[in-house]
Design a protein around this motif. Structure first.
Motif, PDB file in Angstrom:
ATOM      1  N   LEU A  12       0.652  -1.277   0.015  1.00 12.24           N
ATOM      2  CA  LEU A  12       0.031  -0.189   0.049  1.00 12.24           C
ATOM      3  C   LEU A  12       0.791   1.117  -0.043  1.00 12.24           C
ATOM      4  O   LEU A  12       0.128   2.507   0.207  1.00 12.24           O
ATOM      5  CB  LEU A  12      -1.063   0.148   1.199  1.00 12.24           C
ATOM      6  CG  LEU A  12      -1.876  -1.096   1.318  1.00 12.24           C
ATOM      7  CD1 LEU A  12      -2.826  -1.205   2.673  1.00 12.24           C
ATOM      8  CD2 LEU A  12      -2.838  -1.283   0.231  1.00 12.24           C
TER       9      LEU A  12
ATOM     10  N   THR B 157      -0.153   5.056  -1.595  1.00 19.58           N
ATOM     11  CA  THR B 157      -1.469   5.211  -1.430  1.00 19.58           C
ATOM     12  C   THR B 157      -1.715   6.260  -0.297  1.00 19.58           C
ATOM     13  O   THR B 157      -0.750   6.679   0.426  1.00 19.58           O
ATOM     14  CB  THR B 157      -2.270   3.967  -1.416  1.00 19.58           C
ATOM     15  OG1 THR B 157      -1.975   3.237  -0.398  1.00 19.58           O
ATOM     16  CG2 THR B 157      -2.098   3.039  -2.696  1.00 19.58           C
ATOM     17  N   THR B 158      -2.958   6.387  -0.013  1.00 17.66           N
ATOM     18  CA  THR B 158      -3.115   7.347   1.192  1.00 17.66           C
ATOM     19  C   THR B 158      -4.185   6.784   1.892  1.00 17.66           C
ATOM     20  O   THR B 158      -5.137   5.749   1.605  1.00 17.66           O
ATOM     21  CB  THR B 158      -4.035   8.648   0.696  1.00 17.66           C
ATOM     22  OG1 THR B 158      -5.133   8.420  -0.231  1.00 17.66           O
ATOM     23  CG2 THR B 158      -2.722   9.518  -0.288  1.00 17.66           C
ATOM     24  N   ASP B 159      -4.282   7.085   3.365  1.00 15.00           N
ATOM     25  CA  ASP B 159      -5.172   6.703   4.307  1.00 15.00           C
ATOM     26  C   ASP B 159      -6.511   7.268   4.248  1.00 15.00           C
ATOM     27  O   ASP B 159      -6.550   8.118   3.072  1.00 15.00           O
ATOM     28  CB  ASP B 159      -4.580   6.785   5.573  1.00 15.00           C
ATOM     29  CG  ASP B 159      -4.330   8.140   6.145  1.00 15.00           C
ATOM     30  OD1 ASP B 159      -4.887   9.048   5.404  1.00 15.00           O
ATOM     31  OD2 ASP B 159      -3.706   8.226   7.118  1.00 15.00           O
ATOM     32  N   THR B 160      -7.440   7.093   4.845  1.00 10.66           N
ATOM     33  CA  THR B 160      -8.716   7.685   4.726  1.00 10.66           C
ATOM     34  C   THR B 160      -8.873   9.171   5.141  1.00 10.66           C
ATOM     35  O   THR B 160      -9.789   9.801   4.663  1.00 10.66           O
ATOM     36  CB  THR B 160      -9.642   6.972   5.777  1.00 10.66           C
ATOM     37  OG1 THR B 160      -9.237   7.063   7.255  1.00 10.66           O
ATOM     38  CG2 THR B 160      -9.957   5.414   5.478  1.00 10.66           C
ATOM     39  N   GLN B 161      -7.631   9.512   5.766  1.00  9.65           N
ATOM     40  CA  GLN B 161      -7.569  11.111   5.852  1.00  9.65           C
ATOM     41  C   GLN B 161      -6.777  11.913   4.860  1.00  9.65           C
ATOM     42  O   GLN B 161      -6.512  12.795   5.015  1.00  9.65           O
ATOM     43  CB  GLN B 161      -6.989  11.289   7.265  1.00  9.65           C
ATOM     44  CG  GLN B 161      -7.628  10.615   8.687  1.00  9.65           C
ATOM     45  CD  GLN B 161      -9.092  11.106   8.801  1.00  9.65           C
ATOM     46  OE1 GLN B 161      -9.312  12.390   8.650  1.00  9.65           O
ATOM     47  NE2 GLN B 161     -10.088  10.284   8.736  1.00  9.65           N
TER      48      GLN B 161
ATOM     49  N   ARG C  22      -3.682  11.161   4.070  1.00 10.36           N
ATOM     50  CA  ARG C  22      -2.212  10.998   4.437  1.00 10.36           C
ATOM     51  C   ARG C  22      -1.598  10.144   3.649  1.00 10.36           C
ATOM     52  O   ARG C  22      -2.066   8.931   3.441  1.00 10.36           O
ATOM     53  CB  ARG C  22      -1.920  10.902   5.715  1.00 10.36           C
ATOM     54  CG  ARG C  22      -2.403  12.181   6.622  1.00 10.36           C
ATOM     55  CD  ARG C  22      -1.862  12.235   8.229  1.00 10.36           C
ATOM     56  NE  ARG C  22      -2.626  10.989   8.806  1.00 10.36           N
ATOM     57  CZ  ARG C  22      -3.878  11.475   9.658  1.00 10.36           C
ATOM     58  NH1 ARG C  22      -4.281  12.723   9.671  1.00 10.36           N
ATOM     59  NH2 ARG C  22      -4.630  10.539  10.087  1.00 10.36           N
TER      60      ARG C  22
ATOM     61  N   LEU D 104       0.774   6.754   2.771  1.00  8.02           N
ATOM     62  CA  LEU D 104       1.213   5.448   3.501  1.00  8.02           C
ATOM     63  C   LEU D 104       2.547   5.353   2.925  1.00  8.02           C
ATOM     64  O   LEU D 104       2.881   5.169   1.447  1.00  8.02           O
ATOM     65  CB  LEU D 104       0.329   4.411   3.163  1.00  8.02           C
ATOM     66  CG  LEU D 104      -1.277   4.674   3.499  1.00  8.02           C
ATOM     67  CD1 LEU D 104      -2.096   3.542   3.346  1.00  8.02           C
ATOM     68  CD2 LEU D 104      -1.130   4.744   5.044  1.00  8.02           C
TER      69      LEU D 104
ATOM     70  N   THR E  52       3.321   0.944   4.793  1.00 10.85           N
ATOM     71  CA  THR E  52       2.224  -0.058   4.960  1.00 10.85           C
ATOM     72  C   THR E  52       2.435  -1.116   4.157  1.00 10.85           C
ATOM     73  O   THR E  52       1.986  -0.952   2.841  1.00 10.85           O
ATOM     74  CB  THR E  52       1.052   0.620   5.106  1.00 10.85           C
ATOM     75  OG1 THR E  52       1.065   1.507   6.032  1.00 10.85           O
ATOM     76  CG2 THR E  52      -0.348  -0.271   5.362  1.00 10.85           C
TER      77      THR E  52
END
Length: 254
Positions: free
Chosen positions: A164, A167-171, A173, A175, A178
């Motif tokens: 991952l 890619t970005t997290d749900t906020q 930001r 990654l 990860t």
């Protein structure tokens, strides 16, 4: 199916050297009430692969067999040796198993678990005409954690990691580090239904089809161990201290 479902596969007899493991697992799958579907993953205990491949060796002393399979000693505490074995796996006893084997013998890990997984995967895909993933599992302790869990030591037809990074997290930001090890997570989950003494060495995992690939020949579990310079914990604490002390004395004397 929403989520992940898994169950032990019944109908697999005691395995002996020379058995056609793909046929025997295939027969059990064909007789299973749930059948087999595209995207299913089979988690196979590596012990039955070792037995089918004749990896049973005479060993009056298990410790001698462990020594023969060891390429590097990481730490020794009493009778326990943490070592790196020929597959690059760091753990206790180099994967040498003396349980459920004839007296005076031990069971070694498959010579090439990824190749074994590829052969199983290819044969079962050909028989059933669906995309299957295969994971060969073994039991391992972990640094800083008590007890053991099952991990993947061989894999075919499946992504062993879900990278991952980037890619970005749900906020929103990014990654950066990860990388879930999907193969290990599925191996550990499958052991909950296989058990250690129930005579059910194969589990079916359903619902992880997004990780199953079109190609059987994918990067297997051999890429997972951290060895060489990427290994941040190459020695146990006592061993590292002794090595540092010896190096310091040598430098002082030069």
């Amino acid at each position: 199916m929403r989520g992940i479902g898994l169950w032990a596969l019944d109908g697999i007899p005691e395995i002996v050297p020379g058995d056609d493991l793909a046929r025997m697992i295939g027969d059990a799958l064909a007789a299973d009430a749930e059948g087999v579907r595209d995207g299913d993953v089979l988690v196979v205990t590596s012990k039955i692969v070792s037995k089918a491949e004749g990896r049973i060796v005479a060993a009056a002393d298990r410790e001698d067999a462990i020594t023969a399979e060891t390429v590097r000693v990481v730490a020794t505490r009493g009778a326990t040796r943490i070592v790196e074995n020929r597959l690059g796996i760091v753990g206790a006893a180099a994967g040498v198993d003396a349980s459920n084997t004839p007296e005076g013998t031990v069971l070694l890990l498959p010579l090439d678990p990824d190749a074994s997984a590829r052969a199983l995967c290819a044969a079962l895909r050909e028989r059933f005409g669906v995309r299957l993933g295969v994971i060969l599992s073994d039991t391992l302790g972990r640094a800083w954690r008590i007890g053991q869990t099952d991990i993947a030591i061989g894999a075919a037809g499946i992504l062993v990691v879900d990278d991952l990074r980037g890619t970005t997290d749900t906020q929103g930001r990014p990654l950066a580090v990860t990388v879930p090890v999907v193969a290990d997570e599925l191996a550990g989950a499958a052991d909950l239904v296989k058990g250690k003494a129930t005579g059910s060495p194969v589990a079916v995992v359903r619902g992880a089809g997004r990780f199953v690939t079109d190609d059987v020949d994918t990067p297997g579990a051999r890429i997972l161990p951290r060895t060489g310079e990427s290994d941040m914990f190459r020695l146990g604490a006592d061993e590292a201290y002794a090595a540092g002390l010896a190096a310091g004395r040598a430098e002082a004397g030069s």
